[in-house]
Design a protein around this motif. Sequence first.
Motif, PDB file in Angstrom:
ATOM      1  N   TRP A  11       0.906  -1.142   0.106  1.00 20.75           N
ATOM      2  CA  TRP A  11      -0.069   0.177   0.100  1.00 20.75           C
ATOM      3  C   TRP A  11       1.011   1.347  -0.089  1.00 20.75           C
ATOM      4  CZ3 TRP A  11      -0.497   4.187   3.533  1.00 20.75           C
ATOM      5  CH2 TRP A  11      -1.394   4.919   3.103  1.00 20.75           C
ATOM      6  N   LYS A  42      -5.678   4.195  -3.642  1.00 22.84           N
ATOM      7  CA  LYS A  42      -6.840   3.644  -3.482  1.00 22.84           C
ATOM      8  C   LYS A  42      -6.826   2.004  -3.834  1.00 22.84           C
ATOM      9  CE  LYS A  42     -11.819   3.465  -4.387  1.00 22.84           C
ATOM     10  NZ  LYS A  42     -12.696   4.138  -5.548  1.00 22.84           N
ATOM     11  N   THR A  54      -9.149  -1.314  -4.377  1.00 21.44           N
ATOM     12  CA  THR A  54     -10.544  -2.085  -4.285  1.00 21.44           C
ATOM     13  C   THR A  54     -10.560  -3.476  -4.591  1.00 21.44           C
ATOM     14  OG1 THR A  54     -11.200  -0.091  -5.464  1.00 21.44           O
ATOM     15  CG2 THR A  54     -12.556  -1.812  -5.643  1.00 21.44           C
ATOM     16  N   GLU A  89      -5.834   8.106  -5.511  1.00 23.27           N
ATOM     17  CA  GLU A  89      -7.028   8.879  -4.930  1.00 23.27           C
ATOM     18  C   GLU A  89      -6.876  10.263  -5.516  1.00 23.27           C
ATOM     19  OE1 GLU A  89      -6.263   8.251  -1.018  1.00 23.27           O
ATOM     20  OE2 GLU A  89      -7.735   6.780  -0.947  1.00 23.27           O
TER      21      GLU A  89
END
Length: 301
Positions: A156, A161, A163, A277
């Motif tokens: 990360w 972002k 999903t 994002e």
Amino acid sequence: MFDLRQFEVLRAIRDEGSLARAARTLRLSQPSVLYHLNALERHLGAQLVQRTPRGSSLTPLGEMFAKDCDEALAKLDEAKQRVDEHRRFGAPTLRIGTFVTAGARVLPRILRTLQKRTPGEIRLTEGNPWEVLEALQDRRIDAALIYDLQDEHVFWAPGVKLTPLWHEEFRIVLSSERLEACSGRTDFAALAGTTWIRSPHPDEPSGRALTRLSRETGIATETKIIADDYALVFALVREGLAAAVVAEPAISEADGLSIFPLDQAVGTRTVSFATLEDDHRRNGLVDELEALLLLETGAAA
């Protein structure tokens, strides 16, 4: 008024450490480099470069402004690339980072549908999660498919972002001879003394799953082979040189491997769609790709 050449001159002085070397790098005369530098300093009303007999270096204000120049020129390069893509293809180019099994099993159907709706160029970059995430942050790609352990996420990055789309079980693969030697046992202790193949990257989910399994069972694992190419890993396993933890979709009957019927879960990895994002420059095809992936995998339900 600012001139892009002024930005390039300042960056070259920073990188080369002298006006003369900056001039050679930019293929300009030294007086021309000095002219652009003086014009920039006059416009800003600040000294950006400290000149000494040994060379030139940026002042603290110069360093700060040069960093802003890096970002501005990178954005301009991206804008130029998008214009070029529209001019050449009549539609934006979609750049996707992916990994082997997703690229082969899921993306072809998705991309066929996408191209029917919006013709354009699609560029696929294959890599491991840490590689495609770095490419996404650097804007070398528009979106990515990555994987990580279901309940232990390490891949990360700020501003990214994730999903979740689907889950894949890990399996232990070994040669048929090694499986026969287990005499029908299905506990991890039956694999005590087995040599293992691991990825060279310490955070690879398959390796972390094996480490956790070893810790939970108290059975030590010994790694003697480092490799991450599936074809090579499977060849080594078939020869009985080692066992490996592999995501189930990567295994096929043609590989000639045996799956150890472990009586407990090896681990699960989650495949996610990664985007930036709040990206005001986001490629419009990214949203369409995400919608198709969610529909195809059932994650939209």
